[in-house]
Design an enzyme around this catalytic site. Sequence first.
Site, PDB file in Angstrom:
ATOM      1  N   ASP A 119      11.424  15.343  -4.607  1.00 39.81           N
ATOM      2  CA  ASP A 119      10.014  15.329  -4.227  1.00 39.81           C
ATOM      3  C   ASP A 119       9.384  16.603  -4.786  1.00 39.81           C
ATOM      4  OD1 ASP A 119       8.430  13.691  -1.691  1.00 39.81           O
ATOM      5  OD2 ASP A 119       7.509  15.507  -2.525  1.00 39.81           O
ATOM      6  N   THR A 135       4.623   0.116  -3.624  1.00 35.66           N
ATOM      7  CA  THR A 135       3.794  -1.090  -3.734  1.00 35.66           C
ATOM      8  C   THR A 135       2.861  -0.915  -4.927  1.00 35.66           C
ATOM      9  OG1 THR A 135       3.901  -1.348  -1.355  1.00 35.66           O
ATOM     10  CG2 THR A 135       2.138  -2.538  -2.484  1.00 35.66           C
ATOM     11  N   GLU A 190       9.517  -2.951  -0.735  1.00 34.84           N
ATOM     12  CA  GLU A 190      10.077  -2.504   0.540  1.00 34.84           C
ATOM     13  C   GLU A 190       9.193  -3.043   1.670  1.00 34.84           C
ATOM     14  OE1 GLU A 190      11.924  -1.282   3.288  1.00 34.84           O
ATOM     15  OE2 GLU A 190      12.768  -0.115   1.627  1.00 34.84           O
ATOM     16  N   ASN A 234       1.890  -8.486   3.420  1.00 36.98           N
ATOM     17  CA  ASN A 234       1.149  -7.543   4.269  1.00 36.98           C
ATOM     18  C   ASN A 234      -0.247  -8.068   4.580  1.00 36.98           C
ATOM     19  OD1 ASN A 234       3.137  -5.727   4.690  1.00 36.98           O
ATOM     20  ND2 ASN A 234       2.374  -4.160   3.311  1.00 36.98           N
ATOM     21  N   GLY A 284      -6.548  -6.303  19.559  1.00 36.92           N
ATOM     22  CA  GLY A 284      -6.720  -4.878  19.832  1.00 36.92           C
ATOM     23  C   GLY A 284      -7.922  -4.325  19.099  1.00 36.92           C
ATOM     24  N   CYS A 296      -0.229   0.963   5.304  1.00 39.51           N
ATOM     25  CA  CYS A 296      -0.023  -0.240   4.475  1.00 39.51           C
ATOM     26  C   CYS A 296      -1.131  -1.284   4.586  1.00 39.51           C
ATOM     27  CB  CYS A 296       1.307  -0.886   4.826  1.00 39.51           C
ATOM     28  SG  CYS A 296       2.700   0.097   4.291  1.00 39.51           S
ATOM     29  N   LYS A 348      -4.608  -0.415   3.067  1.00 39.02           N
ATOM     30  CA  LYS A 348      -4.477  -0.192   1.616  1.00 39.02           C
ATOM     31  C   LYS A 348      -4.123  -1.498   0.887  1.00 39.02           C
ATOM     32  CE  LYS A 348      -0.410   1.684   0.341  1.00 39.02           C
ATOM     33  NZ  LYS A 348       0.288   0.792  -0.578  1.00 39.02           N
TER      34      LYS A 348
HETATM   35  C1  UDX Z   1       3.500  -2.786   8.112  1.00 35.63           C
HETATM   36  C2  UDX Z   1       4.398  -4.014   7.910  1.00 35.63           C
HETATM   37  O1  UDX Z   1       4.784  -4.521   9.202  1.00 35.63           O
HETATM   38  C3  UDX Z   1       5.621  -3.665   7.070  1.00 35.63           C
HETATM   39  O2  UDX Z   1       6.373  -4.831   6.808  1.00 35.63           O
HETATM   40  C4  UDX Z   1       5.144  -3.056   5.748  1.00 35.63           C
HETATM   41  O3  UDX Z   1       6.238  -2.692   4.923  1.00 35.63           O
HETATM   42  C5  UDX Z   1       4.264  -1.855   6.003  1.00 35.63           C
HETATM   43  O4  UDX Z   1       3.153  -2.246   6.852  1.00 35.63           O
HETATM   44  P1  UDX Z   1       3.504  -0.642   9.691  1.00 35.63           P
HETATM   45  O5  UDX Z   1       2.277  -0.200   8.951  1.00 35.63           O
HETATM   46  O6  UDX Z   1       4.571   0.350   9.956  1.00 35.63           O
HETATM   47  O7  UDX Z   1       4.214  -1.849   8.900  1.00 35.63           O
HETATM   48  O8  UDX Z   1       3.037  -1.180  11.117  1.00 35.63           O
HETATM   49  P2  UDX Z   1       2.948  -2.560  11.916  1.00 35.63           P
HETATM   50  O9  UDX Z   1       3.843  -2.477  13.068  1.00 35.63           O
HETATM   51  O10 UDX Z   1       3.060  -3.736  11.050  1.00 35.63           O
HETATM   52  O11 UDX Z   1       1.445  -2.439  12.484  1.00 35.63           O
HETATM   53  C6  UDX Z   1       0.314  -2.288  11.625  1.00 35.63           C
HETATM   54  C7  UDX Z   1      -0.951  -2.209  12.417  1.00 35.63           C
HETATM   55  O12 UDX Z   1      -1.264  -3.462  13.004  1.00 35.63           O
HETATM   56  C8  UDX Z   1      -0.914  -1.213  13.603  1.00 35.63           C
HETATM   57  O13 UDX Z   1      -2.141  -0.516  13.648  1.00 35.63           O
HETATM   58  C9  UDX Z   1      -0.747  -2.092  14.826  1.00 35.63           C
HETATM   59  O14 UDX Z   1      -1.285  -1.519  15.990  1.00 35.63           O
HETATM   60  C10 UDX Z   1      -1.538  -3.328  14.399  1.00 35.63           C
HETATM   61  N1  UDX Z   1      -1.117  -4.566  15.064  1.00 35.63           N
HETATM   62  C11 UDX Z   1       0.139  -5.059  14.859  1.00 35.63           C
HETATM   63  C12 UDX Z   1      -2.020  -5.263  15.872  1.00 35.63           C
HETATM   64  O15 UDX Z   1      -3.176  -4.839  16.065  1.00 35.63           O
HETATM   65  N2  UDX Z   1      -1.618  -6.438  16.435  1.00 35.63           N
HETATM   66  C13 UDX Z   1      -0.373  -6.965  16.237  1.00 35.63           C
HETATM   67  O16 UDX Z   1      -0.097  -8.047  16.782  1.00 35.63           O
HETATM   68  C14 UDX Z   1       0.535  -6.254  15.425  1.00 35.63           C
END
Ligand code: UDX
Length: 435
Positions: A30, A119, A147, A207, A252, A259, A262
Site C-alpha cells: 500500500d 470493482t 469480490e 450490488n 430504513g 459500495c 458508488k
Molecule cells: C455490500 C454488499 O452486501 C456486498 O456484497 C458488496 O461486496 C459490498 O456492498 P456492505 O456495503 O458492507 O456490503 O453493506 P450491506 O450490509 O450490504 O449494507 C449496505 C447498506 O444497506 C447499509 O447502509 C445498510 O444499512 C443498508 N441496508 C441493508 C438496508 O437499509 N436494508 C437492508 O435490508 C439491508
Amino acid sequence: MNMTFVGMGYVGLVNSVILASYNHNIIGFDIDKEKISLLKQGVSTIEEPNLQTLLTEAQHNLRFTSNAKDAIRGSNVIVICVDTPQGKDGEPDLTHFYEVLDEIADNATQNCCIIIRSTVPVGTNRLTKKYLESKCNYRFQVISMPEFLSQGNAVKDTINPSRLVIGVTSPEAEIFAKSLAGIFVNKKVPLLVTTPETAELIKYASNSFLAMKISYINSISRLCDKVDADIDKVALGMSLDPRIGPSFLKAGVGYGGSCFPKDTNGLYWISDDNAVPLDLVKATITENDAQIKYFLDKITKRFKSLNNLKIAVFGVGFKGGTEDVRNSPAIPIVKYLLEKGAYINLYDPLAEENFHKVFSRHTHIAYLDYPQDALKNSDFVIILNDSDEFKKLTADFYIENMKRPIIFDGRNLYKVEDMKGTEYYSIGRPSLKKK
Ligand code: UDX
C-alpha cells in the site's frame, strides 16, 4: 507462486491475511506508509471480526511494504484491490487503478498474472492487458475476480463466499484461474467461469439489485405511512415467498457505505455510456435520496423549528457494527440538522472518530461516551443505524434518561407495541404520538 496484493483496504487486507493463514507467502503493498507501519507491527488497520487473530497467527507468511519496486519485482501473481471511487457523473474513478498499472509496468521483472478484485467498469480487463503490454515487454494474463464481501462479515464472506466469479479471455487463462480458485476458496464454493465483461457486470448488477430491493421496500414504506399499513409485516409477507426471500427488505433511512451508492451510480454511468440507460437503477438512486428527505420531513413536521434544539444521534456508521462512515445516511442528516441550528449529542463508539473527520469544523456536535449522556438534555433522539447495542435498549431506558422520550427510529429497531410510554416515530409503521 509469489503473490502480491496491492491496496490494503477491506478487500486487500482481508484477502492477504486469509491466504497467508492458508500458508501462502503473501506480500501486502500500500502507498500509505502509516498503514504499512502498523501492519508490520502486526496491528490490523480495520476492525473486522477475527481479522486481528488471523493476522497475528499468519504474520510469518506476510510481508508488508510501501515500496512498489519491492512489492512487484519477483511477483508472478499481482492482485489489484485498490478503491475505484465515484467520479464525476457517477463514472468510476480509475486513477488509483491506473497508478497501480504504471507501477506494475515500471517494476515487473517477468511475465505475470494480474487478478482484478477492485470493482471496475465493463471492458477494464481487456484494457488492462493492452495498457500493460504497451508499456513494457512482458506478457500479462488478466483475470477478473470480483469480490462480494460485506463489511462486518469480511473474514467469513472471504473464506466462504456465496460464489467465486472468474472472468478470463482464453482457455489457458481458464485452467490457471481454476487452479487459483482452489487457493482462494474451498471446493464447495460455486465457481462461475465466464468472460471478463460478464464477470465485471455481475459485480455491478448484484450490488445494484440489492440496493434496488432496499429502495423498493423504502418506497413501499412511504406508502405504508399513507395508508396505515405496517412495512415490517408487508416485508415479512413478501419474504415468505421463496422467490423473493427475506434479505435486503429492511426499510430504513436508506443504504450507504462504500459500495451501493458508488456501484449504483457506476452502473447507471456504464449503461448511459453504452446508450442503454437503466431507469430502474436511476430510480434506485433517487429513491434512496428521497428516503432521507422523507425521514427529515417526519422530524420537521413534529418540530416546526429545530433552531437551538438538542438532538441525540445514535449510530453514524453506515450500518451497525462498523467504524465506516463513507456515504452514511447520517452525514446528510446531521448536516441538515446543523444547518437548521440544532445541537447534536452524538453517540457511536465505533464510528465517532471517522465522523469527526467529516465534521471537524463543527462546534455544535458533542461526542459522548455513553448513550445516557447523549440522551440527557436532548429534546429528542434519532437512531440511524442497526447497531446491536441500540437494538437492546428498551422504552424504559429512553423514559428514564430523557426529559421527554421522543424517538425517531430510522431503522425500525423496536416493535411499536414495546415502545408504549414514549413518543415513537419509525419508518412505514404506526407512530405513538404525543397525547
Ligand atoms: C455490500 C454488499 O452486501 C456486498 O456484497 C458488496 O461486496 C459490498 O456492498 P456492505 O456495503 O458492507 O456490503 O453493506 P450491506 O450490509 O450490504 O449494507 C449496505 C447498506 O444497506 C447499509 O447502509 C445498510 O444499512 C443498508 N441496508 C441493508 C438496508 O437499509 N436494508 C437492508 O435490508 C439491508
